[in-house]
Design a protein around this motif. Structure first.
Motif, mmCIF file in Angstrom:
data_model
loop_
_atom_site.group_PDB
_atom_site.id
_atom_site.type_symbol
_atom_site.label_atom_id
_atom_site.label_comp_id
_atom_site.label_asym_id
_atom_site.label_seq_id
_atom_site.Cartn_x
_atom_site.Cartn_y
_atom_site.Cartn_z
ATOM 1 N N TYR A 223 0.792 -1.232 0.000
ATOM 2 C CA TYR A 223 0.000 0.000 0.000
ATOM 3 C C TYR A 223 0.828 1.287 0.000
ATOM 4 C CZ TYR A 223 -3.684 -3.309 1.111
ATOM 5 O OH TYR A 223 -4.553 -4.365 1.073
ATOM 6 N N ASN A 224 2.018 1.243 0.517
ATOM 7 C CA ASN A 224 2.869 2.433 0.553
ATOM 8 C C ASN A 224 4.254 2.064 0.067
ATOM 9 O OD1 ASN A 224 1.214 4.629 1.984
ATOM 10 N ND2 ASN A 224 0.958 2.856 3.335
ATOM 11 N N MET A 225 4.758 2.845 -0.865
ATOM 12 C CA MET A 225 6.027 2.509 -1.494
ATOM 13 C C MET A 225 6.680 3.772 -2.037
ATOM 14 S SD MET A 225 3.928 0.894 -4.585
ATOM 15 C CE MET A 225 2.567 0.866 -3.403
ATOM 16 N N SER A 226 7.910 3.615 -2.497
ATOM 17 C CA SER A 226 8.593 4.693 -3.215
ATOM 18 C C SER A 226 9.132 4.133 -4.516
ATOM 19 C CB SER A 226 9.741 5.285 -2.377
ATOM 20 O OG SER A 226 10.733 4.299 -2.128
ATOM 21 N N ALA A 227 9.224 4.980 -5.524
ATOM 22 C CA ALA A 227 9.800 4.619 -6.821
ATOM 23 C C ALA A 227 10.552 5.849 -7.309
ATOM 24 C CB ALA A 227 8.721 4.201 -7.806
ATOM 25 N N VAL A 228 11.867 5.801 -7.213
ATOM 26 C CA VAL A 228 12.702 6.969 -7.492
ATOM 27 C C VAL A 228 13.552 6.698 -8.733
ATOM 28 C CG1 VAL A 228 14.457 8.526 -6.590
ATOM 29 C CG2 VAL A 228 12.768 7.499 -5.032
ATOM 30 N N PRO A 229 13.376 7.492 -9.802
ATOM 31 C CA PRO A 229 14.180 7.274 -11.015
ATOM 32 C C PRO A 229 15.543 7.942 -10.894
ATOM 33 C CG PRO A 229 12.660 9.075 -11.388
ATOM 34 C CD PRO A 229 12.390 8.575 -9.992
ATOM 35 N N GLY A 230 16.527 7.358 -11.541
ATOM 36 C CA GLY A 230 17.842 7.981 -11.657
ATOM 37 C C GLY A 230 18.064 8.514 -13.049
ATOM 38 N N ASP A 231 19.343 8.729 -13.405
ATOM 39 C CA ASP A 231 19.745 9.088 -14.771
ATOM 40 C C ASP A 231 19.156 10.414 -15.238
ATOM 41 O OD1 ASP A 231 21.127 6.425 -15.414
ATOM 42 O OD2 ASP A 231 19.103 5.774 -14.886
ATOM 43 N N GLY A 232 18.862 11.326 -14.292
ATOM 44 C CA GLY A 232 18.374 12.651 -14.664
ATOM 45 C C GLY A 232 16.888 12.751 -14.905
ATOM 46 N N PHE A 233 16.133 11.704 -14.631
ATOM 47 C CA PHE A 233 14.684 11.747 -14.797
ATOM 48 C C PHE A 233 14.022 12.354 -13.557
ATOM 49 C CE2 PHE A 233 15.783 8.832 -18.095
ATOM 50 C CZ PHE A 233 14.740 8.854 -19.010
ATOM 51 N N LYS A 234 12.920 13.081 -13.778
ATOM 52 C CA LYS A 234 12.181 13.724 -12.699
ATOM 53 C C LYS A 234 10.719 13.268 -12.734
ATOM 54 C CE LYS A 234 15.780 16.204 -11.560
ATOM 55 N NZ LYS A 234 16.545 15.873 -10.317
ATOM 56 N N VAL A 235 10.191 12.868 -11.572
ATOM 57 C CA VAL A 235 8.807 12.414 -11.483
ATOM 58 C C VAL A 235 7.858 13.593 -11.667
ATOM 59 C CG1 VAL A 235 7.055 11.401 -9.971
ATOM 60 C CG2 VAL A 235 9.365 10.431 -10.031
ATOM 61 N N ILE A 236 6.829 13.405 -12.513
ATOM 62 C CA ILE A 236 5.821 14.457 -12.717
ATOM 63 C C ILE A 236 4.460 14.066 -12.143
ATOM 64 C CG2 ILE A 236 6.951 15.468 -14.734
ATOM 65 C CD1 ILE A 236 4.882 13.929 -16.478
ATOM 66 N N ASP A 237 4.162 12.767 -12.071
ATOM 67 C CA ASP A 237 2.910 12.286 -11.487
ATOM 68 C C ASP A 237 3.166 10.933 -10.849
ATOM 69 O OD1 ASP A 237 0.821 14.268 -12.195
ATOM 70 O OD2 ASP A 237 1.305 13.710 -14.254
ATOM 71 N N SER A 238 2.492 10.651 -9.718
ATOM 72 C CA SER A 238 2.666 9.342 -9.092
ATOM 73 C C SER A 238 1.456 8.987 -8.247
ATOM 74 C CB SER A 238 3.933 9.319 -8.223
ATOM 75 O OG SER A 238 3.820 10.227 -7.140
ATOM 76 N N TYR A 239 1.300 7.689 -8.016
ATOM 77 C CA TYR A 239 0.262 7.136 -7.147
ATOM 78 C C TYR A 239 0.924 5.987 -6.390
ATOM 79 C CZ TYR A 239 -4.368 5.200 -5.863
ATOM 80 O OH TYR A 239 -5.485 4.745 -5.188
ATOM 81 N N LEU A 240 1.514 6.312 -5.241
ATOM 82 C CA LEU A 240 2.356 5.369 -4.513
ATOM 83 C C LEU A 240 1.871 5.122 -3.084
ATOM 84 C CD1 LEU A 240 5.821 6.740 -5.715
ATOM 85 C CD2 LEU A 240 4.548 4.793 -6.652
ATOM 86 N N HIS A 241 0.871 5.849 -2.639
ATOM 87 C CA HIS A 241 0.281 5.655 -1.316
ATOM 88 C C HIS A 241 -1.185 5.300 -1.532
ATOM 89 C CE1 HIS A 241 3.963 7.181 0.449
ATOM 90 N NE2 HIS A 241 3.892 8.220 -0.383
ATOM 91 N N LEU A 242 -1.469 3.997 -1.462
ATOM 92 C CA LEU A 242 -2.762 3.469 -1.855
ATOM 93 C C LEU A 242 -3.710 3.392 -0.657
ATOM 94 C CD1 LEU A 242 -1.551 0.497 -4.109
ATOM 95 C CD2 LEU A 242 -1.658 2.936 -4.648
ATOM 96 N N PRO A 243 -5.012 3.435 -0.917
ATOM 97 C CA PRO A 243 -5.993 3.263 0.159
ATOM 98 C C PRO A 243 -6.059 1.791 0.574
ATOM 99 C CG PRO A 243 -7.110 3.445 -1.943
ATOM 100 C CD PRO A 243 -5.656 3.695 -2.220
ATOM 101 N N PRO A 244 -6.735 1.475 1.689
ATOM 102 C CA PRO A 244 -6.807 0.089 2.164
ATOM 103 C C PRO A 244 -7.435 -0.870 1.166
ATOM 104 C CG PRO A 244 -7.485 1.604 3.891
ATOM 105 C CD PRO A 244 -7.353 2.411 2.643
#
Length: 285
Positions: A223-244
């Motif tokens: 339900y809760n996680m992180s996803a971090v890109p390398g290589d100069g990429f920047k996150v613009i949208d995410s859904y990483l904290h989910l409801p029960p």
């Protein structure tokens, strides 16, 4: 005839050379300028990130059709990218409020570990029409209340999808064994799951300036996680904290490149899990 010819003024060879040099001096700059002007291609505006949004419906609380928030896209000259991830029986292609033609990129990718019930699909619209209050929707005939995630991204001044890579990396055997031991220990002491893994996309090759769009779609039932890109990429949208009641986790990242090259992206995700990865390279026409 001979008398008339003899009456014409006679110029010396040196006079002819002067006249010829004068004529060439007047004519050559004009010809050269025309040749240079004809050989210069028109300047192209490099592609860049435009408007974007992401729709997330959680399991059991979805609706049909699933409609994204409205964004303001360019009237013309953009390419549009949409991902549809969720129940496989919701198999309709996306449509949008400006009646663009959508083309699927590759085949649907089925999630591991869910008996084929979930998949992810990618679609593009090249040379799209746009404007105010632009939305994308997907009809959900199979599981109307099921979970679904739909990123919707505009790439402005992009006339073609130059290259695309899709792969589905998972932690290796050694990493899985180490993660299992770590989770067991953390469970015994009451700690949270701090395992992680590095997942690398396939490569794309560009021939000039490009906008690279990377998509991460995790597979684990967490339900809760992180996803971090390398290589100069920047996150613009995410859904990483989910409801029960759960949902389809996703992260979208971009990178602008100004020259030809071969590129990839490595994601650091925690807790450790596999992920469906896409990498798109959009260029000017």
């Amino acid at each position: 005839m001979h008398a008339r010819l003899s009456s014409l003024p006679v110029r010396s060879p040196s006079a002819h050379r002067v006249l010829l040099a004068t004529f060439l001096a007047m004519a050559l700059p004009v010809c050269a300028t025309a040749a240079i002007d004809d050989g210069v291609p028109p300047m192209q505006t490099p592609p860049t990130l435009g408007a974007h949004t992401m729709l997330n419906q959680s399991e059991g609380e979805g609706s049909s059709p699933a409609v994204t928030s409205a964004i303001h896209t360019q009237d013309s000259g953009s390419s549009l990218l949409v991902l549809v991830a969720g129940h496989a029986d919701n198999s309709a292609d996306p449509t949008d409020s400006y009646d663009n033609t959508w083309k699927r990129v590759g085949e649907p990718v089925t999630y591991n570990g869910y008996d084929g019930r979930f998949n992810a699909r990618a679609f593009i619209a090249i040379g799209a029409h746009g404007g105010k209050r632009h939305t994308v929707q997907v009809l959900k005939a199979g599981s109307p209340n099921g979970e679904i995630t739909i990123p919707f991204i505009e790439i402005a001044h992009a006339g073609k999808l130059q290259d695309v890579a899709q792969n589905y990396p998972t932690p290796g055997v050694t990493a899985r064994a180490a993660n299992k031991l770590t989770r067991a220990w953390q469970g015994m002491v009451g700690g949270s799951d701090t395992t992680s893994t590095l997942l690398s996309s396939g490569t794309v090759t560009t021939t000039g300036p490009a906008t690279l769009v990377a998509v991460w779609l995790g597979e684990a039932y967490i339900y809760n996680m992180s996803a971090v890109p390398g290589d100069g990429f920047k996150v613009i949208d995410s859904y990483l904290h989910l409801p029960p009641n759960s949902g389809v986790q996703c992260a979208v990242a971009i990178k602008q490149v100004d020259k030809a090259g071969t590129y990839s992206v490595t994601w650091n995700d925690s807790p450790a899990q596999g992920a469906i990865l896409w990498l798109f390279a959009f260029q000017a026409p």
